[in-house]
Scaffold this active site. Structure first.
Site, PDB file in Angstrom:
ATOM      1  N   ILE A  61       0.847  -1.200   0.000  1.00  0.00           N
ATOM      2  CA  ILE A  61       0.000   0.000   0.000  1.00  0.00           C
ATOM      3  C   ILE A  61       0.885   1.254   0.000  1.00  0.00           C
ATOM      4  O   ILE A  61       0.581   2.249  -0.662  1.00  0.00           O
ATOM      5  CB  ILE A  61      -0.979  -0.024   1.193  1.00  0.00           C
ATOM      6  CG1 ILE A  61      -1.902  -1.246   1.082  1.00  0.00           C
ATOM      7  CG2 ILE A  61      -1.812   1.266   1.243  1.00  0.00           C
ATOM      8  CD1 ILE A  61      -2.780  -1.504   2.305  1.00  0.00           C
ATOM      9  N   THR A 113      -3.881   5.797   7.105  1.00  0.00           N
ATOM     10  CA  THR A 113      -4.890   4.862   6.586  1.00  0.00           C
ATOM     11  C   THR A 113      -4.549   3.440   7.032  1.00  0.00           C
ATOM     12  O   THR A 113      -5.106   2.486   6.513  1.00  0.00           O
ATOM     13  CB  THR A 113      -4.920   4.887   5.037  1.00  0.00           C
ATOM     14  OG1 THR A 113      -3.589   4.649   4.560  1.00  0.00           O
ATOM     15  CG2 THR A 113      -5.440   6.204   4.502  1.00  0.00           C
ATOM     16  N   ALA A 114      -3.591   3.317   7.967  1.00  0.00           N
ATOM     17  CA  ALA A 114      -3.111   1.984   8.353  1.00  0.00           C
ATOM     18  C   ALA A 114      -3.862   1.488   9.595  1.00  0.00           C
ATOM     19  O   ALA A 114      -4.841   0.736   9.476  1.00  0.00           O
ATOM     20  CB  ALA A 114      -1.614   2.023   8.572  1.00  0.00           C
ATOM     21  N   ARG A 115      -3.431   1.932  10.760  1.00  0.00           N
ATOM     22  CA  ARG A 115      -4.112   1.558  11.998  1.00  0.00           C
ATOM     23  C   ARG A 115      -4.019   2.718  12.982  1.00  0.00           C
ATOM     24  O   ARG A 115      -2.971   3.363  13.129  1.00  0.00           O
ATOM     25  CB  ARG A 115      -3.451   0.326  12.632  1.00  0.00           C
ATOM     26  CG  ARG A 115      -3.804  -0.991  11.979  1.00  0.00           C
ATOM     27  CD  ARG A 115      -5.272  -1.368  12.175  1.00  0.00           C
ATOM     28  NE  ARG A 115      -5.629  -2.644  11.570  1.00  0.00           N
ATOM     29  CZ  ARG A 115      -6.099  -2.791  10.320  1.00  0.00           C
ATOM     30  NH1 ARG A 115      -6.297  -1.738   9.546  1.00  0.00           N
ATOM     31  NH2 ARG A 115      -6.405  -3.988   9.861  1.00  0.00           N
ATOM     32  N   ASP A 165      -8.187   7.902   8.358  1.00  0.00           N
ATOM     33  CA  ASP A 165      -9.235   6.934   8.015  1.00  0.00           C
ATOM     34  C   ASP A 165      -9.385   5.894   9.115  1.00  0.00           C
ATOM     35  O   ASP A 165     -10.311   5.103   9.098  1.00  0.00           O
ATOM     36  CB  ASP A 165      -8.873   6.254   6.680  1.00  0.00           C
ATOM     37  CG  ASP A 165      -9.984   5.339   6.161  1.00  0.00           C
ATOM     38  OD1 ASP A 165     -11.160   5.762   6.220  1.00  0.00           O
ATOM     39  OD2 ASP A 165      -9.691   4.225   5.703  1.00  0.00           O
ATOM     40  N   GLU A 207     -11.448   2.556  17.370  1.00  0.00           N
ATOM     41  CA  GLU A 207     -12.593   2.831  16.491  1.00  0.00           C
ATOM     42  C   GLU A 207     -13.690   1.781  16.680  1.00  0.00           C
ATOM     43  O   GLU A 207     -13.382   0.657  17.029  1.00  0.00           O
ATOM     44  CB  GLU A 207     -12.141   2.886  15.017  1.00  0.00           C
ATOM     45  CG  GLU A 207     -11.547   1.593  14.489  1.00  0.00           C
ATOM     46  CD  GLU A 207     -10.973   1.726  13.079  1.00  0.00           C
ATOM     47  OE1 GLU A 207     -10.231   2.678  12.796  1.00  0.00           O
ATOM     48  OE2 GLU A 207     -11.297   0.840  12.268  1.00  0.00           O
ATOM     49  N   HIS A 209     -12.887   4.639   8.345  1.00  0.00           N
ATOM     50  CA  HIS A 209     -12.211   3.387   7.944  1.00  0.00           C
ATOM     51  C   HIS A 209     -12.839   2.798   6.675  1.00  0.00           C
ATOM     52  O   HIS A 209     -13.372   1.690   6.708  1.00  0.00           O
ATOM     53  CB  HIS A 209     -12.242   2.355   9.081  1.00  0.00           C
ATOM     54  CG  HIS A 209     -11.213   1.267   8.890  1.00  0.00           C
ATOM     55  ND1 HIS A 209     -10.666   0.571   9.932  1.00  0.00           N
ATOM     56  CD2 HIS A 209     -10.638   0.746   7.772  1.00  0.00           C
ATOM     57  CE1 HIS A 209      -9.799  -0.322   9.466  1.00  0.00           C
ATOM     58  NE2 HIS A 209      -9.781  -0.233   8.152  1.00  0.00           N
ATOM     59  N   GLY A 228     -11.006   2.598   3.725  1.00  0.00           N
ATOM     60  CA  GLY A 228      -9.912   2.399   2.767  1.00  0.00           C
ATOM     61  C   GLY A 228     -10.214   1.366   1.695  1.00  0.00           C
ATOM     62  O   GLY A 228      -9.925   1.574   0.518  1.00  0.00           O
ATOM     63  N   SER A 229     -10.783   0.247   2.083  1.00  0.00           N
ATOM     64  CA  SER A 229     -11.033  -0.823   1.099  1.00  0.00           C
ATOM     65  C   SER A 229     -12.475  -0.840   0.609  1.00  0.00           C
ATOM     66  O   SER A 229     -12.885  -1.783  -0.070  1.00  0.00           O
ATOM     67  CB  SER A 229     -10.680  -2.173   1.716  1.00  0.00           C
ATOM     68  OG  SER A 229     -11.564  -2.460   2.790  1.00  0.00           O
TER      69      SER A 229
HETATM   70  C1  8YV Z   1     -10.774  -3.640   5.929  1.00  0.00           C
HETATM   71  C2  8YV Z   1      -8.407  -3.034   6.714  1.00  0.00           C
HETATM   72  O1  8YV Z   1     -11.684  -3.229   4.999  1.00  0.00           O
HETATM   73  O2  8YV Z   1      -7.829  -4.925   5.453  1.00  0.00           O
HETATM   74  C3  8YV Z   1      -7.597  -4.244   6.425  1.00  0.00           C
HETATM   75  O3  8YV Z   1      -6.670  -4.517   7.213  1.00  0.00           O
HETATM   76  O4  8YV Z   1      -8.099  -2.308   7.574  1.00  0.00           O
HETATM   77  C4  8YV Z   1      -9.610  -2.660   5.935  1.00  0.00           C
HETATM   78  O5  8YV Z   1      -9.231  -2.356   4.652  1.00  0.00           O
HETATM   79  C5  8YV Z   1     -11.576  -3.727   7.165  1.00  0.00           C
HETATM   80  O6  8YV Z   1     -10.815  -3.707   8.273  1.00  0.00           O
HETATM   81  C6  8YV Z   1     -12.487  -4.949   7.087  1.00  0.00           C
HETATM   82  O7  8YV Z   1     -12.010  -6.077   7.752  1.00  0.00           O
END
Ligand code: 8YV
Length: 321
Positions: free
Chosen positions: A159, A237-239, A263, A268, A286, A288-289
């Site tokens: 990423i 956008t990580a943790r 994000d 959270e 959150h 991101g995906s």
């Molecule tokens: C997830 C994420 O969408 O994949 C990860 O580690 O942080 C996110 O992109 C979300 O946590 C769903 O499990």
């Protein structure tokens, strides 16, 4: 042979759930209620596998109480800090994740956060929505330009690299810091800076892309924030656990950090109220995906891993402690 029993802890995209229902005795969660440890253990007592997300904490205490028949925990995420992998390994339980398929979507959100913070998107959006936009002005809402500036990427993994490519297209120079240089970095113009202090001192923009581990917890603390150039822009956008929220909020108030794009948050969906009180914070929940394509791909990747496991093959995405 009887179909394996699979618990799916959260609602997943419909095509993924249909596939699971075909191949497994599936315990789906149509109401998408959040499992606590006890309720998860109750349903797990008769299961062969768990397909979880990052919203379940699968710690040692829970893993130690799982039934012997439960052999695989597949997480619908690339991050796996919510699972105590070493405890699972001790019990011979396989853990898998979903790398690759969310790389581009998450990097898009990193860029969104970077632009949202640097161009004061929250303030502008609020003004329009609250109908308080009186008139255009040449001197209002001035943000920070990207061209010719330096973005520091902490953690040039998949990423981080996808974010770097986007940043270069926006005219940023990219530097990165990892414990060791990354071979794949040669495919993008990113300069390795071995010393963390030197890296931070040059990062006019900083984007975090390392996993949450005991070693990275609260990486962005008061001491490291002070090493950034004054007026830096910070993106996460990580943790959330990578950031000491109180320190970052203080830096946002003092101007040491001009703005943040976040994000993810420690604890959270709770968000430190300090961020909400400030205008120089661009905040997302959150996501991101969260694209249709990516969430489908994540689900199918998780099921590919589970299918391989129950077919006696080695899943592609086994996670190591
Ligand atoms: C997830 C994420 O969408 O994949 C990860 O580690 O942080 C996110 O992109 C979300 O946590 C769903 O499990």
């Amino acid at each position: 042979m009887a179909k394996p029993v699979l618990i799916v802890t959260r609602r997943l995209p419909p095509t993924v759930e249909r596939r699971i229902e075909k191949n497994y005795r599936a315990l789906l969660n149509p109401d998408d209620v959040q499992f606590g440890s006890e309720s998860l253990l109750r349903v797990a007592s008769s299961a062969d596998g768990i397909l979880c997300t990052t919203t379940e904490r699968i710690d040692r205490t829970l893993i130690d109480r799982l039934p012997n028949r439960l052999r695989i925990i597949a997480t619908f995420s690339v991050g796996y800090d919510h699972i105590e992998v070493a405890a699972a390994q001790r019990r011979g339980i396989t853990v898998t994740n979903t790398p690759d398929v969310l790389t581009e979507a998450t990097a898009d959100v990193a860029l969104l956060c970077l632009l949202g913070a640097s161009r004061r998107a929250y303030e502008g959006n609020r003004l329009v929505r609250e109908r308080t936009w009186g008139r255009w002005s040449a001197v209002d809402f001035l943000g920070v330009g990207l061209q010719g500036k330096t973005l520091g990427i902490l953690g040039l993994g998949r990423i981080g690299r996808a974010t770097a490519r986007r940043a270069v297209a926006c005219g940023l120079s990219v530097i990165y810091h990892n414990r060791t240089p990354v071979a794949e970095a040669s495919t993008i113009p990113a300069e390795y800076v071995a010393r963390l202090d030197a890296f931070l001192a040059r990062a006019q923009f900083l984007s975090l892309h390392v996993p949450a581990t005991p070693a990275t917890r609260h990486f962005l603390n008061a001491a490291n924030l002070a090493k950034l150039p004054k007026g830096a822009i910070v993106v996460n956008t990580a943790r959330g656990a990578l950031v000491n929220d109180e320190a970052l909020i203080a830096a946002l108030k003092s101007g040491q950090v001009a703005a943040v794009g976040l994000d993810v948050y420690e604890g959270e969906p709770a968000v430190n109220p300090g961020y909400l009180e400030l205008a120089n914070t661009f905040l997302l929940p959150h996501l991101g995906s969260a694209t249709i394509e990516t969430r489908d791909a994540m689900g199918h990747r998780a099921v590919d891993n589970i299918d391989a496991f129950f077919a006696g093959r080695t899943p592609g995405d086994i996670v190591a402690a």
